[in-house]
Scaffold this motif. Sequence first.
Motif, PDB file in Angstrom:
ATOM      1  N   LEU A 149      37.921  54.364  96.949  1.00 19.12           N
ATOM      2  CA  LEU A 149      36.864  54.923  97.695  1.00 19.12           C
ATOM      3  C   LEU A 149      36.412  53.774  98.664  1.00 19.12           C
ATOM      4  CD1 LEU A 149      35.118  57.690  95.836  1.00 19.12           C
ATOM      5  CD2 LEU A 149      36.877  57.862  97.671  1.00 19.12           C
ATOM      6  N   ALA A 150      36.008  52.706  97.784  1.00 15.49           N
ATOM      7  CA  ALA A 150      35.361  51.612  98.451  1.00 15.49           C
ATOM      8  C   ALA A 150      36.175  50.706  99.402  1.00 15.49           C
ATOM      9  CB  ALA A 150      35.085  50.539  97.340  1.00 15.49           C
ATOM     10  N   ALA A 162      36.491  52.982 102.490  1.00 21.64           N
ATOM     11  CA  ALA A 162      35.389  52.892 103.272  1.00 21.64           C
ATOM     12  C   ALA A 162      35.424  51.542 104.269  1.00 21.64           C
ATOM     13  CB  ALA A 162      34.123  52.835 102.650  1.00 21.64           C
ATOM     14  N   GLU A 163      35.865  50.456 103.502  1.00 18.66           N
ATOM     15  CA  GLU A 163      35.752  49.057 104.010  1.00 18.66           C
ATOM     16  C   GLU A 163      36.781  48.925 105.257  1.00 18.66           C
ATOM     17  OE1 GLU A 163      36.274  44.305 102.980  1.00 18.66           O
ATOM     18  OE2 GLU A 163      36.315  45.783 101.355  1.00 18.66           O
ATOM     19  N   GLY A 192      38.162  51.344 106.716  1.00 19.77           N
ATOM     20  CA  GLY A 192      38.108  52.682 107.726  1.00 19.77           C
ATOM     21  C   GLY A 192      39.425  53.596 107.664  1.00 19.77           C
ATOM     22  N   SER A 217      42.010  56.368 105.423  1.00 24.32           N
ATOM     23  CA  SER A 217      42.342  57.481 104.594  1.00 24.32           C
ATOM     24  C   SER A 217      42.890  56.927 103.504  1.00 24.32           C
ATOM     25  CB  SER A 217      43.065  58.600 105.168  1.00 24.32           C
ATOM     26  OG  SER A 217      44.322  58.247 105.376  1.00 24.32           O
ATOM     27  N   THR A 223      37.819  64.379 103.929  1.00 24.97           N
ATOM     28  CA  THR A 223      37.402  62.870 103.987  1.00 24.97           C
ATOM     29  C   THR A 223      37.827  62.172 102.479  1.00 24.97           C
ATOM     30  OG1 THR A 223      35.094  63.422 102.888  1.00 24.97           O
ATOM     31  CG2 THR A 223      35.264  63.284 105.231  1.00 24.97           C
ATOM     32  N   ASN A 224      37.912  61.105 102.524  1.00 26.60           N
ATOM     33  CA  ASN A 224      38.110  60.528 101.102  1.00 26.60           C
ATOM     34  C   ASN A 224      37.429  61.056 100.043  1.00 26.60           C
ATOM     35  OD1 ASN A 224      40.226  58.884 102.339  1.00 26.60           O
ATOM     36  ND2 ASN A 224      39.157  57.338 102.163  1.00 26.60           N
ATOM     37  N   ALA A 225      35.973  61.032 100.244  1.00 27.94           N
ATOM     38  CA  ALA A 225      34.848  61.302  99.295  1.00 27.94           C
ATOM     39  C   ALA A 225      35.167  62.818  98.897  1.00 27.94           C
ATOM     40  CB  ALA A 225      33.411  61.377  99.834  1.00 27.94           C
TER      41      ALA A 225
END
Length: 467
Positions: A191-192, A195-196, A198, A200, A374-376
């Motif tokens: 996930l980190a 996010a860093e 951008g 999937s 989303t990834n989350a």
Amino acid sequence: MFLSVFDIFKIGIGPSSSHTIGPMVAAARFLEELCCACGRERRESLHLTARLHGSLAFTGRGHATDRAVCLGLLGFQPATIDPDSAEREEVQLRRTGVIRAAGLPPLIFAPAEDLIFDYGPPLPGHANGLVLEARAPDGTLLLSRTYYSIGGGFVQTAEELAAARGRDARLADETAAMGYPYPFGRAADMLAMGAEAGLSIAEMKRANERVLVGEALDARLDAIWSAMDDCISRGLRQEGVLPGGLSVRRRARAIHQQLLAERGLNAVQPHVVNDWISVYAMAVNEENAAGGRVVTSPTNGAAGVVPAVIRYYRDHCHGATPEGIRTFLLTAAAIGGLIKHNASISGAEVGCQGEVGSAAAMAAAGLCAALGGTNAQIENAAEIALEHHLGITCDPAKGLVQVPCIERNGVGAIKAVAAASMALRGDGRHFMPLDNCIETMRQTGIDMNTKYKETSTGGLAVNLPEC
């Protein structure tokens, strides 16, 4: 940490990845090593023995482990095996007790005497242990290898298993040094990194895979789905009784025919979609139980869940595309890799929570990704599916991958779709992280009694109908 999508999804034969595919691979590896060790100068015959330990012994006959060892020693590989040729050569081996392999002298191997089911304590490395030995006519030991079939068709020698455990702490650094751009070993890292960057989960997995297979990636993904889809279609056409002695009848074709007949009727219940999902999974696992061609997803015993949910996505969901199927496979493989790396996908090690539970988590994540999550949300979908399989035992009746395995795949696929839907209705925030759920599965597997870990000595396996 890097496990390829093609490590998680491997084309092979039923009924078990750990008990059929793994031992076949191990026996073939032993044959190759024996060829290198002996050379062409040796002329006298060699005597081979194979000893099965732990779960391979207790459920080996029901899982066709004895047949798999024979075929591996005959040089067959799961991904390329020709069933007709394999059957002929196995019959000949059991009749003559001799293997004639290129580059080797005659190998004496009579399966009835030389393939031993050892019901004593399991070997120390893993519940699925196999020892292969070759001796000279005077009894001198020429080669001995201990193999562990660690789930999903993965095989390691005792030395490889020890080395893998020793390097776990530095695995992420090693993976990054090999050129994989996103070496996540935990869901939190995944996930980190997403996010860093951008990106999937599927995009990160794609970038890692391209280091390994380059421009061939999409074609190979399509081939995996094609093999899965073909397996569903075959299973939906077949009728009859499954082999093994339980007299379990194939049901997928009859259910499918009922569903087709009901299409367009106003009286159909809305939950009929669950019947479509489950019949796709049951079709795969009936094929697996019959020894047919399947794809580990991540194992044979759980091979129906992921294909069923992809078929549901393709045939029943709005906006389904071929690219969505690739996204599904990449995302599912990422989740499967995390579970295998941090816990287990082996029923003999952690029970069926590691097989159908892992498959459901993979399928939930894959469907969530294919539907635009989303990834989350994807991580949440995987966690929901895995959480609600925790503690499930592996107690197959008569050591066959039939009861409760076939139906359990249908229920697992339905739960995967439900998990993806629940996650998509939220924003990705949830209480229990996937990493913690995976660790809970690992601990639960350690605490689980051996009777419930693919030995067929407890649970449903010993509570059978008397008539």
